[in-house]
Design an enzyme around this catalytic site. Structure first.
Site, mmCIF file in Angstrom:
data_model
loop_
_atom_site.group_PDB
_atom_site.id
_atom_site.type_symbol
_atom_site.label_atom_id
_atom_site.label_comp_id
_atom_site.label_asym_id
_atom_site.label_seq_id
_atom_site.Cartn_x
_atom_site.Cartn_y
_atom_site.Cartn_z
ATOM 1 N N HIS B 83 -20.687 81.955 -41.191
ATOM 2 C CA HIS B 83 -21.774 81.708 -42.157
ATOM 3 C C HIS B 83 -21.921 82.839 -43.181
ATOM 4 O O HIS B 83 -22.859 82.819 -43.951
ATOM 5 C CB HIS B 83 -23.118 81.524 -41.412
ATOM 6 C CG HIS B 83 -23.119 80.299 -40.574
ATOM 7 N ND1 HIS B 83 -24.137 80.012 -39.647
ATOM 8 C CD2 HIS B 83 -22.265 79.247 -40.469
ATOM 9 C CE1 HIS B 83 -23.882 78.889 -39.047
ATOM 10 N NE2 HIS B 83 -22.731 78.390 -39.509
ATOM 11 N N ILE B 90 -24.991 84.938 -47.428
ATOM 12 C CA ILE B 90 -25.229 84.444 -46.073
ATOM 13 C C ILE B 90 -25.766 83.016 -46.155
ATOM 14 O O ILE B 90 -26.688 82.748 -46.929
ATOM 15 C CB ILE B 90 -26.255 85.331 -45.327
ATOM 16 C CG1 ILE B 90 -25.801 86.806 -45.319
ATOM 17 C CG2 ILE B 90 -26.455 84.836 -43.901
ATOM 18 C CD1 ILE B 90 -26.938 87.758 -45.065
ATOM 19 N N CYS B 91 -25.150 82.162 -45.349
ATOM 20 C CA CYS B 91 -25.607 80.777 -45.309
ATOM 21 C C CYS B 91 -26.617 80.663 -44.167
ATOM 22 O O CYS B 91 -26.252 80.472 -43.018
ATOM 23 C CB CYS B 91 -24.412 79.830 -45.074
ATOM 24 S SG CYS B 91 -24.898 78.097 -44.959
ATOM 25 N N LEU B 92 -27.924 80.833 -44.522
ATOM 26 C CA LEU B 92 -28.983 80.841 -43.516
ATOM 27 C C LEU B 92 -30.160 80.078 -44.113
ATOM 28 O O LEU B 92 -30.652 80.430 -45.180
ATOM 29 C CB LEU B 92 -29.366 82.285 -43.183
ATOM 30 C CG LEU B 92 -30.240 82.509 -41.961
ATOM 31 C CD1 LEU B 92 -29.545 82.025 -40.686
ATOM 32 C CD2 LEU B 92 -30.595 83.976 -41.819
ATOM 33 N N TYR B 146 -26.092 73.039 -45.094
ATOM 34 C CA TYR B 146 -26.100 73.657 -43.753
ATOM 35 C C TYR B 146 -25.405 72.737 -42.784
ATOM 36 O O TYR B 146 -25.996 71.848 -42.209
ATOM 37 C CB TYR B 146 -27.533 73.961 -43.323
ATOM 38 C CG TYR B 146 -28.252 74.810 -44.338
ATOM 39 C CD1 TYR B 146 -27.969 76.178 -44.425
ATOM 40 C CD2 TYR B 146 -29.193 74.255 -45.190
ATOM 41 C CE1 TYR B 146 -28.617 76.949 -45.377
ATOM 42 C CE2 TYR B 146 -29.840 75.036 -46.127
ATOM 43 C CZ TYR B 146 -29.551 76.383 -46.212
ATOM 44 O OH TYR B 146 -30.182 77.138 -47.133
#
Lengths: 414, 151
Positions: B83, B90-92, B146
């Protein structure tokens, strides 16, 4: 009991607008309102929230001021610490600023000092320049004076050159020039100058006229004298001829007697012209052309190769050249004494020579064979030579030329 | 003092006072400029990132806490994670869509630590090279997809 708003993390006071959502989470009203405008959910449990399910709380809290619990004190401490930090940072900033200011001050002071120095230099330079300016002004005045002087001189030179023109130029030019002129003063000066020049020339003219008259009179008198002399000469000649033809033996006696007579007569002749010669030489009469014509002749005389030239010449040319030579030589003597004086002496000699010649011719008439007679005149010549002056000695080599003189020829013809 | 600064100041104080394990904040830099924080993070022992050190950068707007902070990995060591892109993004979900004003720097740090700790294989996201070439500098402008909720 102390409650926190999770959105702003501040304490919930009873004086503020406290609301509760249907899920039971408490927030400040202004905090949850801002959030709901973005997302209709509870910040803590993400349950759907609408305006309808928000309720205001009105809690009643005991006003026991004496009891101060730890959490409020902690929060206050935190606040104060926060403020302290902020103040410290501000102080640091201010300190830095002060340092910068001080540095700037120093720089400015340095620049001030340098500029003051420069100012002093500049003021001194200004004073020096002022002095220079004064000097230049004085010089300028002088230059102006000189300029005016120069102009005046130029004017003077101009007028003088024009005056010169007026005096020397021809009529038309002067007329034109005067027409171009407007200034009366210069014209007046021209006129006066011209008048003066005219007066001078008039005077000169009168003077020359008088001189001319005088010279004419002199010339007339001279002519008369020459005539008388000529008549005298003729008379003498006739006497001579008669003498030679009739009585040869007496000749020697006569010679001795005649000589002084002739000499006397010639002396008279010689003496008379002397004062005139000078005046004639000085005057501008055309009779003095001899003087002018002698210039090339003298040049010829000076040539060193003259004798060589003579040998290469044709007889006719030689005769011409010879005549020129004789005139030249005559002129030489003229320069030393006078024309008349020179003419006389050779005549006297010639007469004597001729007398001897006559003697031989009379004896011979084809008496060339009588060689013994010839030495006589030569000896007589020889005897006579020592009596002659140095001047005549120089002439000796040219005795042949003398025999060729016109008078000699004349005798021969007779 | 604006509400956002007030809250950031309080968060900074609490983070310095009681930091979560393996997380330290550069207090001087943050107190100089409250809208830009640098947080040092250590790999949790017993995970793939044990012994590694990372740097996180938080950028706040004056609408914080209603606006989410811009959080990226910076420095030489960017964790290799499905991620986390190689440019530090950041893929959050809580950093964008699932942000809530109840969340804080501390909670975000804890989420990232747990994200790293739960990783089972060190690898870059499958679309890493394409994303790095085309993405905006600001990760919040990315429309995240996501695809993996497991970590």
């Amino acid at each position: 009991m102390h409650l926190l708003c999770t959105i702003c993390s501040d304490l919930l006071n009873q004086t503020e607008n406290i609301i509760v959502i249907k899920c039971g989470h408490l927030f400040h009203y202004h905090c949850i309102k801002q959030w709901i405008s973005r997302s209709k959910s509870c910040p803590q449990c993400r349950i759907n929230v609408t305006e309808r399910c928000i309720f205001r709380l009105y809690p009643t809290i005991s006003n026991d001021v004496t009891v101060e619990d730890v959490t409020t004190l902690q929060s206050r401490l935190d606040d104060l610490q926060l403020q302290l930090r902020q103040e410290k940072t501000k102080c640091k900033e201010k300190d830095n600023q002060i340092k910068e200011f001080i540095l700037n001050m120093k720089k400015i002071e340095d620049s001030l000092q340098s500029s003051e120095k420069k100012l002093v230099e500049k003021t001194s330079a200004v004073i020096a320049l002022k002095d220079q300016l004064k000097y230049v002004q004085i010089q300028n005045k002088e230059v102006h004076k000189l300029k005016s002087e120069n102009e005046a001189l130029n004017k003077y030179v101009k007028t003088s050159t024009e005056l010169n023109k007026v005096l020397n130029a021809c009529y038309d030019e002067v007329e034109k020039m005067i027409q171009d002129y407007d200034d009366i003063r210069t014209l007046a000066t021209f006129a006066t100058a011209l008048k003066r020049a005219l007066c001078d020339s008039e005077k000169k003219k009168n003077h020359y006229r008088d001189q001319g008259h005088l010279l004419k009179q002199k010339l007339a008198s001279e002519k008369a004298r020459v005539e008388t002399l000529q008549s005298n000469l003729d008379h003498m000649m006739s006497l001579n001829v008669t003498l030679t033809s009739h009585d040869v033996p007496k000749l020697s006696k006569f010679e001795s007697r005649a000589e002084p007579e002739i000499a006397d007569s010639f002396k008279r002749e010689v003496v008379a012209p002397v004062p005139l010669v000078n005046s004639i030489e000085k005057s501008d009469s055309p009779y003095l052309s001899l003087k002018q014509s002698s210039l090339p002749l003298t040049a010829l005389q000076r040539r060193p190769n003259q004798q060589l030239l003579d040998k290469n010449l044709k007889p006719s040319e030689f005769a011409l050249f010879n005549s020129i030579k004789t005139t030249c030589q005559n002129f030489k003597e003229q320069e030393k004494e006078s024309i008349f004086h020179k003419k006389e002496k050779p005549d006297v000699n010639l007469l004597k020579e001729n007398v001897t010649d006559m003697n031989t011719s009379y004896d011979g008439l084809g008496g060339h064979s009588k060689l013994d007679i010839f030495p006589k005149p030569s000896t007589s010549n020889m005897t006579r030579i020592p009596k002659l002056s140095a001047k005549h000695k120089l002439k000796r080599p040219n005795s042949q030329d003398i025999s060729e003189l016109p008078i000699n020829k004349y005798f021969k013809k007779i | 003092m604006s509400p956002s600064e007030r809250r950031l100041q309080k968060e900074l104080m609490s983070l310095m006072k009681e930091p979560p394990p393996g997380v330290t904040v550069d207090g001087d830099q943050a107190s100089q400029n409250l809208t830009l924080w640098t947080i040092h993070m250590e790999g949790v022992p017993g995970t793939l990132y044990e012994g590694e050190k990372f740097e996180l950068q938080f950028k706040f707007t004056n609408k914080y806490p209603f606006d989410s902070p811009e959080v990226t990995f910076i420095g030489n060591n960017i964790p290799v994670h499905p991620h986390v892109y190689s440019n530090g993004h950041i893929c959050l979900s809580i950093l964008t869509d699932d942000w809530s004003p109840a969340l804080s720097v501390q909670s975000v740090c804890l989420s990232i630590v747990s994200m790293l700790s739960s990783c089972k294989e060190k690898k870059r996201p499958p679309d890493n090279s394409f994303y790095v070439k085309t993405c905006n500098k600001n990760p919040k402008k990315t429309k995240w997809w996501y695809h993996d909720d497991s970590v």
